[in-house]
Design a protein around this motif. Structure first.
Motif, PDB file in Angstrom:
ATOM      1  N   VAL A  26      84.277 -76.352  41.282  1.00 42.06           N
ATOM      2  CA  VAL A  26      84.910 -77.649  41.044  1.00 42.06           C
ATOM      3  C   VAL A  26      84.770 -78.012  39.565  1.00 42.06           C
ATOM      4  O   VAL A  26      85.736 -78.414  38.911  1.00 42.06           O
ATOM      5  N   SER A  27      83.540 -77.821  39.025  1.00 41.75           N
ATOM      6  CA  SER A  27      83.296 -78.162  37.617  1.00 41.75           C
ATOM      7  C   SER A  27      84.155 -77.321  36.690  1.00 41.75           C
ATOM      8  O   SER A  27      84.725 -77.837  35.720  1.00 41.75           O
ATOM      9  N   VAL A  28      84.245 -76.020  36.989  1.00 37.75           N
ATOM     10  CA  VAL A  28      85.022 -75.140  36.112  1.00 37.75           C
ATOM     11  C   VAL A  28      86.503 -75.509  36.173  1.00 37.75           C
ATOM     12  O   VAL A  28      87.178 -75.603  35.139  1.00 37.75           O
ATOM     13  N   GLU A  59      84.472 -86.993  42.191  1.00 42.10           N
ATOM     14  CA  GLU A  59      84.235 -88.435  42.038  1.00 42.10           C
ATOM     15  C   GLU A  59      82.852 -88.676  41.449  1.00 42.10           C
ATOM     16  O   GLU A  59      82.659 -89.512  40.581  1.00 42.10           O
ATOM     17  N   LEU A  60      81.876 -87.881  41.965  1.00 39.29           N
ATOM     18  CA  LEU A  60      80.502 -88.015  41.486  1.00 39.29           C
ATOM     19  C   LEU A  60      80.435 -87.716  39.981  1.00 39.29           C
ATOM     20  O   LEU A  60      79.802 -88.441  39.213  1.00 39.29           O
ATOM     21  N   GLU A  61      81.129 -86.649  39.593  1.00 34.99           N
ATOM     22  CA  GLU A  61      81.137 -86.254  38.176  1.00 34.99           C
ATOM     23  C   GLU A  61      81.737 -87.349  37.307  1.00 34.99           C
ATOM     24  O   GLU A  61      81.181 -87.718  36.273  1.00 34.99           O
ATOM     25  N   MET A  62      82.870 -87.856  37.764  1.00 31.95           N
ATOM     26  CA  MET A  62      83.541 -88.903  36.987  1.00 31.95           C
ATOM     27  C   MET A  62      82.644 -90.125  36.891  1.00 31.95           C
ATOM     28  O   MET A  62      82.505 -90.729  35.818  1.00 31.95           O
ATOM     29  N   ALA A  63      82.022 -90.472  38.034  1.00 35.05           N
ATOM     30  CA  ALA A  63      81.175 -91.661  38.063  1.00 35.05           C
ATOM     31  C   ALA A  63      79.983 -91.485  37.133  1.00 35.05           C
ATOM     32  O   ALA A  63      79.567 -92.426  36.455  1.00 35.05           O
ATOM     33  N   VAL A  79      74.004 -82.333  38.953  1.00 32.40           N
ATOM     34  CA  VAL A  79      75.389 -82.529  38.515  1.00 32.40           C
ATOM     35  C   VAL A  79      75.419 -82.836  37.012  1.00 32.40           C
ATOM     36  O   VAL A  79      76.285 -82.342  36.282  1.00 32.40           O
ATOM     37  N   LEU A  80      74.443 -83.626  36.569  1.00 25.08           N
ATOM     38  CA  LEU A  80      74.346 -83.903  35.128  1.00 25.08           C
ATOM     39  C   LEU A  80      74.223 -82.594  34.351  1.00 25.08           C
ATOM     40  O   LEU A  80      74.869 -82.396  33.331  1.00 25.08           O
ATOM     41  N   GLU A  81      73.373 -81.709  34.888  1.00 24.10           N
ATOM     42  CA  GLU A  81      73.157 -80.400  34.238  1.00 24.10           C
ATOM     43  C   GLU A  81      74.471 -79.638  34.199  1.00 24.10           C
ATOM     44  O   GLU A  81      74.862 -79.100  33.165  1.00 24.10           O
ATOM     45  N   GLU A  82      75.133 -79.571  35.371  1.00 23.72           N
ATOM     46  CA  GLU A  82      76.302 -78.701  35.488  1.00 23.72           C
ATOM     47  C   GLU A  82      77.490 -79.190  34.671  1.00 23.72           C
ATOM     48  O   GLU A  82      78.280 -78.411  34.176  1.00 23.72           O
ATOM     49  N   VAL A 109      72.089 -83.478  28.041  1.00 22.19           N
ATOM     50  CA  VAL A 109      71.549 -83.769  26.707  1.00 22.19           C
ATOM     51  C   VAL A 109      71.755 -85.245  26.372  1.00 22.19           C
ATOM     52  O   VAL A 109      70.837 -85.923  25.893  1.00 22.19           O
ATOM     53  N   ARG A 110      72.944 -85.743  26.698  1.00 24.93           N
ATOM     54  CA  ARG A 110      73.205 -87.168  26.435  1.00 24.93           C
ATOM     55  C   ARG A 110      72.251 -88.031  27.241  1.00 24.93           C
ATOM     56  O   ARG A 110      71.677 -88.994  26.741  1.00 24.93           O
ATOM     57  N   ALA A 111      72.082 -87.670  28.533  1.00 27.59           N
ATOM     58  CA  ALA A 111      71.189 -88.446  29.400  1.00 27.59           C
ATOM     59  C   ALA A 111      69.753 -88.360  28.876  1.00 27.59           C
ATOM     60  O   ALA A 111      69.022 -89.356  28.850  1.00 27.59           O
ATOM     61  N   GLY A 112      69.361 -87.164  28.439  1.00 26.31           N
ATOM     62  CA  GLY A 112      67.999 -86.956  27.922  1.00 26.31           C
ATOM     63  C   GLY A 112      67.758 -87.816  26.685  1.00 26.31           C
ATOM     64  O   GLY A 112      66.696 -88.446  26.538  1.00 26.31           O
ATOM     65  N   ASP A 113      68.743 -87.868  25.812  1.00 30.42           N
ATOM     66  CA  ASP A 113      68.614 -88.691  24.608  1.00 30.42           C
ATOM     67  C   ASP A 113      68.473 -90.172  24.982  1.00 30.42           C
ATOM     68  O   ASP A 113      67.703 -90.918  24.381  1.00 30.42           O
TER      69      ASP A 113
END
Ligand SMILES: Nc1nc2c(ncn2[C@@H]2O[C@H](COP(=O)(O)OP(=O)(O)OP(=O)(O)O)[C@@H](O)[C@H]2O)c(=O)[nH]1
Length: 728
Positions: free
Chosen positions: A376-378, A453-457, A507-510, A515-519
């Motif tokens: 789905v991500s790809v 939807e999860l990714e977009m959210a 999902v954040l990883e994939e 990196v943005r979340a980590g920052d």
């Protein structure tokens, strides 16, 4: 063989003398010729050489001495023995005869027996000399023939395009080589004689000996072997070798014939490339892609993994060809293939099936890797990648693609069927309006929707500040006091409430948001530390979890330094927790970043310790302050001896390395008592406190909740009785 009778030439100017000698010699069976003068004798000899000459000394035209000198001076006649027949008995005369070259002297009147003996002896001597001469000539001829043969053989050897090496079995050295062997290896003959097959093959002598012994034993005779030959200048040459063993007496010699196949290999490689790669995009073509897919399925079937196949077809590509021309169409295909490749990971594969149709295979790397979710991500990433227009020869072209996905083993087990189903799904995507993706299985389409939807959210979550931090206290077992907290990311999703980290962190990883979340976490934590310092709460050390990607992408050290300075807080109040596996990956870079951070004063701890494969020696290389024992060992620490033993080993290991140890997931008094009893430094877990929202944590910190000191908790039973949050 019957011997011909010996021929004797009698030279005397006196007929009676000649007759007398003929008569005397006749009984012995010799053939006698006569000459009345030296001149006549020389003419006779020129016709045919006799075996012996009886020569009168005193003759009118040419005396015997002169004639003897003439005969002995010529190679053709020098070997004919001469007996001088003379009436002069004085010493001077005899010496004169011998000096002229005569072998013997007979005085007249001739004694019959003496004549016979002298003639016989000289004939024997002559026969022996003739034999020696003939034999020498034969030998010489044989040697000449042999030398010529060797020369021919060497010329032939040197003229062949193959390199020939003769190897002595015992010494493993080359004992003969041809010219091609020299040119192929770059060594001279003399240099090669000091080397052997091990030196040229770049192998150990033992390995070379095994090969030679196999050849001698007949195991590998005549079999072609592909080998790399290392030239004197270090270059490698691909060669094909046949080896045969030959035995002479007790000695074995192995003949290795080597052919330079570099050009052929290159040609094969070119052919292979032509047969397996698309000339336009250089991607694997349908044939190779099919092979890759088949192999991937084979690997997955061993490890019970899953595989996703995506077929990606550009929408309305024909229009590009028709309006902008075939060349621009080609360029779009090339540029699109580059974008496709950037949407997948190194372990995945992409190929061009033909026309504007491409295919991707995604492989599951570990059991936690969800191939369906990755598909789905790809697919999403491909559509995103197509949003930016292509600049094709000054023309801006926007394109979209339709994507069909099938999954092994759910949809099918064979490469053919998976491709066919992905194609069917792609067709459905076209039917569905293009610029979209479809799974072959309807349920998977539903899953894909949820996932999308999860990714977009999640993407919106960062912008909309929907993330919050919860904090779980860490307690020092010696003092019972809170020594710090771990910051934990939570997502307050509108309309869904608090989402479990297990659902959104992967999902954040994939989708590359880690990196943005980590920052965001680091910035929030540092701001919070500053606020606590300004309030009555004071210094609180906060641990944040760092994902592997944060090490690889961006400049973690600079980012942290910037945030620490921006909030004006000391570095030791920030602790970084890394999992054991991210520590082990990309080691050199990780070590460098960690060293930089530690020099700045940050604390580094290893999370989930015990689940990876770190060895004591390995751990030493990393700048680490603390090990956190994984919850999996703590859970059953009081009931499973294995877990207890591992925990004790980790505590011992950490202390021997002068590291602190913290146990996570401590929920019961019995676990606490065990850890206290065995010298664990800190704990974290529900037993003391769950992760708390900011306000609740601040209450806990202000009130100074603590565990009772260690001496009051001698046994597990006692521990159960201890008040959970006894105020200090
Ligand atoms: N420039 C270029 N065109 C190619 C190549 N191979 C095939 N084509 C063209 O690509 C087009 C593929 O068309 P289709 O995929 O059937 O149709 P489409 O226009 O993309 O429409 P949909 O796929 O239905 O959205 C055909 O016009 C082929 O002639 C190539 O190597 N280079």
């Amino acid at each position: 063989m019957k011997h011909r009778p010996a021929t004797i030439l009698i030279v005397d100017d006196q007929l009676p003398n000649r007759r007398l000698l003929e008569v005397l010699l006749a009984p012995e069976g010799y053939v006698t010729w006569s000459a009345a003068s030296g001149r006549e004798a020389l003419e006779r000899i020129a016709l045919e050489a006799p075996d012996l000459i009886l020569l009168d000394v005193m003759m009118p035209d040419m005396d015997g001495h002169t004639m003897a000198r003439i005969l002995k001076s010529k190679p053709q006649t020098s070997a004919i023995p001469i007996i001088m027949v003379t009436a002069m008995v004085d010493r001077h005369s005899r010496l004169g005869s011998l000096e002229a070259g005569a072998e013997d002297v007979l005085t007249v009147p001739v004694d019959r027996a003496e004549l016979w003996l002298r003639v016989r002896n000289l004939l024997r001597l002559k026969a022996f000399n003739d034999f020696l001469r003939d034999h020498g000539a034969i030998l010489e001829k044989q040697v000449r023939a042999r030398t010529a043969e060797l020369q021919r053989f060497r010329t032939a050897m040197d003229a062949t395009a193959d390199a020939i090496f003769l190897i002595d079995r015992t010494s493993l050295l080359f004992v003969e080589v041809n010219a091609t062997a020299c040119s192929m290896s770059g060594y001279t003959r003399e240099e090669l004689f000091k080397l052997g097959p091990a030196a040229l093959g770049g192998t150990e002598p033992d390995a070379a000996r095994r090969v030679i012994e196999d050849v001698v034993a007949g195991h590998v005779e005549h079999r072609l072997a592909d080998v790399q030959l290392r030239r004197k200048d270090g270059r490698q040459v691909s060669i094909e070798v046949t080896r045969t063993a030959h035995r002479l007496d007790e000695h074995w010699t192995v003949v290795a014939v080597a052919r330079d196949v570099t050009e052929r290999k290159k040609a094969e490689h070119r052919l292979h490339h032509l047969a397996h790669y698309d000339a336009l995009t250089s991607l694997p073509n349908r044939t190779l892609f099919y092979e890759v897919l088949r192999k991937t399925i084979g690997q997955a079937s061993d490890g019970r993994g899953r595989v996703a196949v995506l077929i990606v077809d550009l929408d309305h590509f024909k229009k590009v060809n028709d309006t902008l021309g075939h060349a621009v169409g080609d360029e779009l295909l090339v540029r699109f293939s580059d974008r496709l490749a950037s949407c997948i990971q190194l372990r995945d594969a992409v190929g061009r099936l033909g026309g504007d149709e491409f295919a991707i295979v995604l492989m599951q790397e570990d059991p936690h890797d969800d191939v369906q979710a990755r598909a789905v991500s790809v697919a999403h990433a491909i559509r995103e990648a197509l949003h930016a227009p292509f600049d094709l020869r000054g023309r801006s072209v926007v394109s979209t693609a339709s994507i069909g996905i099938s999954i092994y083993p759910e949809d099918a087990n064979s490469a053919d069927t998976l491709l066919q189903y992905a194609d069917t799904a792609m067709y459905q995507a076209k039917q569905g309006g293009r610029d979209t993706s479809r799974f072959f299985t309807p349920q998977m389409n539903a899953d894909a929707l949820v996932r999308l939807e999860l990714e977009m959210a999640l993407r919106d979550a960062l912008d909309n500040e929907e993330f919050v931090l919860h904090y779980q206290p860490k307690v020092h077992l010696g003092t019972g006091r809170v020594v710090g907290v771990e910051a934990l990311l939570r997502w307050q999703r509108p309309g869904h409430g608090l989402v479990s980290p297990a659902d959104f962190i992967p999902v954040l990883e994939e989708c590359g948001l880690m990196v943005r979340a980590g920052d965001w976490v680091i910035a929030s934590v540092c701001r919070q530390i500053r606020l606590w310092r300004a309030s009555g709460i004071g210094d609180v050390q906060v641990a944040v979890n760092i994902a592997q990607r944060q090490f690889i992408e961006g400049d973690l050290e600079a980012e942290i330094a910037r945030v620490l300075a921006g909030n004006d807080i000391p570095a030791h109040l920030l602790e970084l927790e890394l999992t054991e596996s991210s520590l082990m990956a990309n080691t050199a870079h990780t070590v460098a970043v960690l060293q930089g951070l530690r020099r700045r004063g940050l604390q580094i701890s290893v999370d989930d310790f015990g689940t990876g494969y770190s060895s004591l020696a390995y751990l030493r290389r990393f700048p680490v302050d603390k090990l956190k024992i994984d919850i999996a060992f703590i859970r059953d620490i009081t009931s499973r001896p294995d877990d207890a033993a591992i925990t004790l080993a980790i505590i011992g290991l950490a202390h021997s390395l002068k590291l602190e140890v913290i146990a996570e997931g401590v929920e019961t008094a019995a676990q606490l008592a065990f850890l206290q009893g065995h010298g664990c430094d800190q704990i974290q877990g529900y037993y003391f406190s769950r992760p708390l929202p900011l306000a609740a944590l601040e209450v806990l910190l202000r009130e100074g909740h603590a565990l009772p000191p260690v001496t009051a908790m001698a046994t597990a039973a006692d521990a159960e009785a201890v008040a959970l949050l006894a105020p200090r």
